[in-house]
Design a protein around this motif. Structure first.
Motif, PDB file in Angstrom:
ATOM      1  N   ARG A 147     -44.859 -31.684 -53.944  1.00  0.00           N
ATOM      2  CA  ARG A 147     -43.461 -31.535 -54.350  1.00  0.00           C
ATOM      3  C   ARG A 147     -43.208 -32.421 -55.560  1.00  0.00           C
ATOM      4  N   GLY A 148     -42.172 -32.046 -56.322  1.00  0.00           N
ATOM      5  CA  GLY A 148     -41.814 -32.840 -57.497  1.00  0.00           C
ATOM      6  C   GLY A 148     -41.449 -31.949 -58.667  1.00  0.00           C
ATOM      7  N   GLY A 149     -41.094 -32.585 -59.767  1.00  0.00           N
ATOM      8  CA  GLY A 149     -40.700 -31.826 -60.943  1.00  0.00           C
ATOM      9  C   GLY A 149     -40.853 -32.634 -62.220  1.00  0.00           C
ATOM     10  N   ILE A 150     -41.072 -31.925 -63.315  1.00  0.00           N
ATOM     11  CA  ILE A 150     -41.196 -32.519 -64.647  1.00  0.00           C
ATOM     12  C   ILE A 150     -40.357 -31.695 -65.607  1.00  0.00           C
ATOM     13  N   ILE A 151     -39.494 -32.365 -66.363  1.00  0.00           N
ATOM     14  CA  ILE A 151     -38.727 -31.705 -67.419  1.00  0.00           C
ATOM     15  C   ILE A 151     -39.120 -32.306 -68.748  1.00  0.00           C
ATOM     16  N   LEU A 152     -39.619 -31.465 -69.634  1.00  0.00           N
ATOM     17  CA  LEU A 152     -39.942 -31.871 -71.001  1.00  0.00           C
ATOM     18  C   LEU A 152     -38.810 -31.370 -71.891  1.00  0.00           C
ATOM     19  N   VAL A 153     -37.953 -32.289 -72.324  1.00  0.00           N
ATOM     20  CA  VAL A 153     -36.831 -31.903 -73.168  1.00  0.00           C
ATOM     21  C   VAL A 153     -37.348 -31.685 -74.581  1.00  0.00           C
ATOM     22  N   GLY A 154     -37.320 -30.431 -75.024  1.00  0.00           N
ATOM     23  CA  GLY A 154     -37.887 -30.070 -76.313  1.00  0.00           C
ATOM     24  C   GLY A 154     -36.834 -29.513 -77.252  1.00  0.00           C
ATOM     25  N   SER A 155     -37.303 -28.751 -78.210  1.00  0.00           N
ATOM     26  CA  SER A 155     -36.435 -28.232 -79.260  1.00  0.00           C
ATOM     27  C   SER A 155     -36.921 -26.862 -79.695  1.00  0.00           C
ATOM     28  N   GLY A 156     -35.975 -26.031 -80.123  1.00  0.00           N
ATOM     29  CA  GLY A 156     -36.349 -24.747 -80.695  1.00  0.00           C
ATOM     30  C   GLY A 156     -37.216 -24.885 -81.921  1.00  0.00           C
ATOM     31  N   ALA A 157     -37.289 -26.101 -82.482  1.00  0.00           N
ATOM     32  CA  ALA A 157     -38.187 -26.359 -83.614  1.00  0.00           C
ATOM     33  C   ALA A 157     -39.650 -26.155 -83.238  1.00  0.00           C
ATOM     34  N   CYS A 158     -39.942 -26.093 -81.943  1.00  0.00           N
ATOM     35  CA  CYS A 158     -41.329 -25.894 -81.504  1.00  0.00           C
ATOM     36  C   CYS A 158     -41.879 -24.552 -81.952  1.00  0.00           C
ATOM     37  N   TYR A 159     -40.993 -23.604 -82.311  1.00  0.00           N
ATOM     38  CA  TYR A 159     -41.440 -22.257 -82.636  1.00  0.00           C
ATOM     39  C   TYR A 159     -41.860 -22.082 -84.084  1.00  0.00           C
ATOM     40  N   GLY A 160     -41.770 -23.133 -84.889  1.00  0.00           N
ATOM     41  CA  GLY A 160     -42.226 -23.002 -86.275  1.00  0.00           C
ATOM     42  C   GLY A 160     -41.797 -24.175 -87.126  1.00  0.00           C
ATOM     43  N   GLY A 161     -42.585 -24.468 -88.157  1.00  0.00           N
ATOM     44  CA  GLY A 161     -42.275 -25.581 -89.043  1.00  0.00           C
ATOM     45  C   GLY A 161     -41.179 -25.231 -90.037  1.00  0.00           C
ATOM     46  N   ALA A 162     -40.613 -26.277 -90.631  1.00  0.00           N
ATOM     47  CA  ALA A 162     -39.582 -26.118 -91.654  1.00  0.00           C
ATOM     48  C   ALA A 162     -39.577 -27.362 -92.525  1.00  0.00           C
ATOM     49  N   ARG A 163     -38.921 -27.269 -93.653  1.00  0.00           N
ATOM     50  CA  ARG A 163     -38.835 -28.404 -94.586  1.00  0.00           C
ATOM     51  C   ARG A 163     -38.282 -29.637 -93.859  1.00  0.00           C
ATOM     52  N   GLY A 164     -39.005 -30.739 -93.940  1.00  0.00           N
ATOM     53  CA  GLY A 164     -38.579 -31.969 -93.314  1.00  0.00           C
ATOM     54  C   GLY A 164     -38.829 -32.045 -91.824  1.00  0.00           C
ATOM     55  N   LEU A 165     -39.424 -31.001 -91.244  1.00  0.00           N
ATOM     56  CA  LEU A 165     -39.630 -30.963 -89.794  1.00  0.00           C
ATOM     57  C   LEU A 165     -41.090 -30.740 -89.414  1.00  0.00           C
ATOM     58  N   ASP A 177     -45.930 -30.021 -77.106  1.00  0.00           N
ATOM     59  CA  ASP A 177     -45.266 -30.186 -75.811  1.00  0.00           C
ATOM     60  C   ASP A 177     -45.024 -28.847 -75.128  1.00  0.00           C
ATOM     61  N   LEU A 178     -44.634 -27.840 -75.904  1.00  0.00           N
ATOM     62  CA  LEU A 178     -44.390 -26.521 -75.331  1.00  0.00           C
ATOM     63  C   LEU A 178     -45.660 -25.954 -74.693  1.00  0.00           C
ATOM     64  N   CYS A 179     -46.747 -25.925 -75.448  1.00  0.00           N
ATOM     65  CA  CYS A 179     -48.004 -25.366 -74.931  1.00  0.00           C
ATOM     66  C   CYS A 179     -48.551 -26.214 -73.784  1.00  0.00           C
ATOM     67  N   PHE A 180     -48.444 -27.523 -73.919  1.00  0.00           N
ATOM     68  CA  PHE A 180     -48.886 -28.426 -72.858  1.00  0.00           C
ATOM     69  C   PHE A 180     -48.074 -28.194 -71.582  1.00  0.00           C
ATOM     70  N   GLY A 181     -46.767 -28.105 -71.732  1.00  0.00           N
ATOM     71  CA  GLY A 181     -45.908 -27.884 -70.573  1.00  0.00           C
ATOM     72  C   GLY A 181     -46.171 -26.563 -69.884  1.00  0.00           C
ATOM     73  N   GLU A 182     -46.432 -25.526 -70.675  1.00  0.00           N
ATOM     74  CA  GLU A 182     -46.745 -24.228 -70.075  1.00  0.00           C
ATOM     75  C   GLU A 182     -48.052 -24.299 -69.283  1.00  0.00           C
ATOM     76  N   GLY A 183     -49.045 -24.969 -69.846  1.00  0.00           N
ATOM     77  CA  GLY A 183     -50.308 -25.115 -69.122  1.00  0.00           C
ATOM     78  C   GLY A 183     -50.149 -25.929 -67.855  1.00  0.00           C
ATOM     79  N   LEU A 184     -49.323 -26.987 -67.927  1.00  0.00           N
ATOM     80  CA  LEU A 184     -49.089 -27.818 -66.754  1.00  0.00           C
ATOM     81  C   LEU A 184     -48.357 -27.024 -65.672  1.00  0.00           C
TER      82      LEU A 184
END
Length: 269
Positions: free
Chosen positions: A136-154, A164-171
């Motif tokens: 039992r238990g839970g993990i929340i990885l608070v992420g950002s829509g920025a995970c879906y692609g790069g942008a200037r300054g990001l 984090d997104l890919c890691f969290g999905e695998g976990l």
């Protein structure tokens, strides 16, 4: 199973001094969980811990840790020792740099990678292991829509959030058969003190459509059993601004899992 049975008796929140982290702390305290609050700034963290203990009658401890330090993961283990952490909320992942890649010192980007990738991964390894054993238990990885692609300054920030997104999905895939929930909570623009400070430094107005930290915490806990992804503001089967809906990403993982099981003649480890 009741919420406190599933995710208690202790929750550890990384990045808890303000904004969404503090909102998670208040929501979890109201639900009866004891809390370990982590952040770099001691004064607001201790004030929040005292407030929640007095208001809700829970145990609440405040620990100052720089999550970009090389020893951060070991410090998290130390401050949580002797406490059964049933919920880990990784919330300390904002980009404080607000600059292009080449205009900043490489150490600033390395610190961002340590905070968002290295410490997060090591902390999940530690807390998830005990959760898996307890079933039992839970993990929340608070992420950002920025995970879906790069942008200037990001560039670096987006890269860490994509990890984090890919890691969290695998976990999620590894733990879903062991009673442990994992959720990537992917946010858009949220009304945090850090965002307000950034906008003020640029002389920019405060947008009217910001999500509230309180709503983020409420929805995050509501969606935790239905991981591995929740795209903020979108229904589970709605693609919207994302390359795929949360439901489509979940189905992709399950299809890969089945194909790998068919080849190996076994299921999850």
């Amino acid at each position: 199973m009741a919420f406190t049975e599933k995710y208690g008796p202790w929750a550890l929140i990384a990045g808890a001094s303000e904004g969404t982290g503090a909102a998670f702390a208040r929501e979890l305290a109201a639900r009866g969980l004891n809390l370990v609050l982590i952040a770099r700034r001691r004064a607001p963290l201790e004030a929040l811990a005292h407030e929640l203990a007095a208001t809700h009658g829970i145990e609440c401890t405040a620990e100052t840790i720089d999550l970009a330090s090389d020893s951060a993961a070991e410090q998290l283990k130390t401050v949580s020792a002797g406490r059964e952490i049933g919920l880990f909320v990784s919330n300390a992942g904002a980009d404080p740099n607000s600059s292009s890649f080449l205009s900043n010192d490489p150490q600033a980007w390395l610190d961002l990678v340590k905070r968002n990738v290295v410490t997060t991964m090591l902390a999940c390894h530690h807390f998830a292991g005990a959760m898996k054993t307890r079933k039992r238990g839970g993990i929340i990885l608070v992420g950002s829509g920025a995970c879906y692609g790069g942008a200037r300054g990001l560039g670096v920030y987006s890269g860490t959030k994509a990890f984090d997104l890919c890691f969290g999905e695998g976990l999620w895939a590894e733990l879903r058969g062991h009673g442990v929930d994992v959720l990537n909570l992917l946010l858009g623009r949220t009304d945090t003190p850090e965002l307000r400070r950034l906008l003020e430094s640029r002389g920019a107005p405060i947008p009217a459509d910001l999500a509230s930290p309180e709503e983020v915490a409420r929805v995050g806990l509501e969606r935790l059993p239905y991981g591995p992804v929740h795209n903020w503001g979108l229904a589970d089967d709605e693609q919207g601004y994302a390359p795929q809906s949360a439901a489509a990403r979940r189905e992709r993982i399950l299809m890969i899992e089945k194909a790998m099981a068919d080849m190996a003649g076994s299921t999850r480890n």
